[in-house]
Each structure stands twice: as structure tokens, then as C-alpha cells.
Design an enzyme around this catalytic site. Structure first.
Site, PDB file in Angstrom:
ATOM      1  CG  HIS A   1      13.488 -44.735 -38.384  1.00  0.00           C
ATOM      2  ND1 HIS A   1      14.523 -44.217 -37.894  1.00  0.00           N
ATOM      3  CD2 HIS A   1      12.619 -43.890 -38.352  1.00  0.00           C
ATOM      4  CE1 HIS A   1      14.225 -43.124 -37.364  1.00  0.00           C
ATOM      5  NE2 HIS A   1      13.094 -42.794 -37.806  1.00  0.00           N
TER       6      HIS A   1
ATOM      7  CE  LYS B   1      12.431 -33.931 -35.930  1.00  0.00           C
ATOM      8  NZ  LYS B   1      12.454 -35.275 -36.283  1.00  0.00           N
TER       9      LYS B   1
ATOM     10  NE  ARG C   1       7.652 -42.615 -31.898  1.00  0.00           N
ATOM     11  CZ  ARG C   1       8.479 -41.823 -32.091  1.00  0.00           C
ATOM     12  NH1 ARG C   1       9.853 -41.849 -31.884  1.00  0.00           N
ATOM     13  NH2 ARG C   1       8.048 -40.342 -32.282  1.00  0.00           N
TER      14      ARG C   1
ATOM     15  CB  SER D   1      16.402 -40.218 -34.335  1.00  0.00           C
ATOM     16  OG  SER D   1      15.982 -40.934 -35.368  1.00  0.00           O
TER      17      SER D   1
END
Length: 166
Positions: free
Chosen positions: A18, A42, A91, A129
Site C-alpha cells: 500500500h 469484511k 498485484r 492485509s
């Protein structure tokens, strides 16, 4: 006219991946807002306030970067702040499909919203994360994954925590 970009995410917690995207965005735009967004899908390990504070701790030396939070639509936030760009890190190809859909939705909601995709560096391709939370939960070394200023806080919070579901 100032070029203002928003880097949205849950940042639960912020990672070196990040931070790389934020640093690079700060060289492309006059102002970058790192935006902690609420994601109902989440379960967060850290409160919004804790995430904002962690991000602030690692970006405070970047003069054109600020931290904020939002619990509404990103397109509405862009309109309110005068931001014209959304910066997202990619990514892998699998990230692109989802992020492309979100870019189109945000553009439909606010035609002033452009999404800029920055590809991750090779060393951060696997980093998320979720990976950090899982490694920290089992006592693994996360020092190569998170900024040093917040390492101890993250590790102490996540180590075999009943609040974390892996």
C-alpha cells in the site's frame, strides 16, 4: 487547478505494498488522499480510527498526502473533495477484473472520476492485509510486510487474537 487523487482501501492493516502505491501516487498528483473505506463484506481487525492513525504515522512526512475516512460511496466522496482520480494498485490479473468493474461503476456514478492503475513491484505481488493478518496471528515475522513505525502495534494486536478470523 490542483490534481487531487484518492487512494481508497480498507488498509486493515496498511502494508508496504500500500505504502509503495501511495508514495508513487504522491509524485503524480498535487494532493493524495488516503481514504479508509468501510467495507461491509469484511470483518476488520482494526477500528477505522486505528487504521487512520496507522496510515498517518507512515505518511506524515509526505507533504502532499492526507488521510481521511468514508462510509459512503467513493464517487460521492470524489465530488465533495474535488478529486478527479482514483488510484488503485494491481498485484495480478485477478485484481484487474474486480478493479475494472469498480472503475466503470465509479465513472457511471460520477463522470469526473478517472481510475489510474499502478502495478505493484515484484516483491509486493503476493502481499495483502489478509496475508499479514494470517502470518501475525501465528507469530510469524511480518517485518518485511509492514512499515516499521506500526509493526509492534500490528503484531501485538493480531497475535492469536480471538477477534481475528483466518
Amino acid at each position: 487547478m490542483k490534481r487531487i487523487a484518492v487512494c481508497p482501501g480498507s488498509f486493515d492493516p496498511i502494508t508496504l505494498g500500500h505504502l509503495d502505491i501511495i508514495n508513487r501516487a504522491s509524485t503524480l498528483f498535487d494532493k493524495v488522499i488516503v481514504l479508509v473505506s468501510f467495507n461491509a463484506a469484511k470483518k476488520a481487525a482494526f477500528t477505522v480510527g486505528e487504521r487512520v492513525e496507522m496510515i498517518y504515522d507512515v505518511v506524515k512526512d509526505l507533504d502532499n498526502v492526507v488521510v481521511d475516512c468514508n462510509d459512503g460511496l467513493l464517487a460521492d466522496y470524489l465530488k465533495r473533495t474535488g478529486a478527479t482520480a482514483i488510484v488503485k494498485g494491481l498485484r495480478a490479473v485477478s485484481d484487474f477484473e474486480y478493479e475494472f468493474q469498480m472503475a466503470l461503476a465509479n465513472r457511471k456514478l460520477y463522470d469526473g472520476a478517472e481510475t489510474v492503475f499502478l502495478t505493484t513491484t515484484g516483491e509486493n505481488m503476493f502481499l495483502s492485509s489478509s496475508v499479514v493478518k494470517q502470518i501475525a496471528y501465528f507469530g510469524g515475522d511480518i517485518s518485511g510486510f509492514v512499515p516499521p513505525q506500526i509493526h509492534d502495534f500490528i503484531k501485538s494486536r493480531l497475535l492469536k487474537s480471538d477477534d481475528i478470523k483466518i
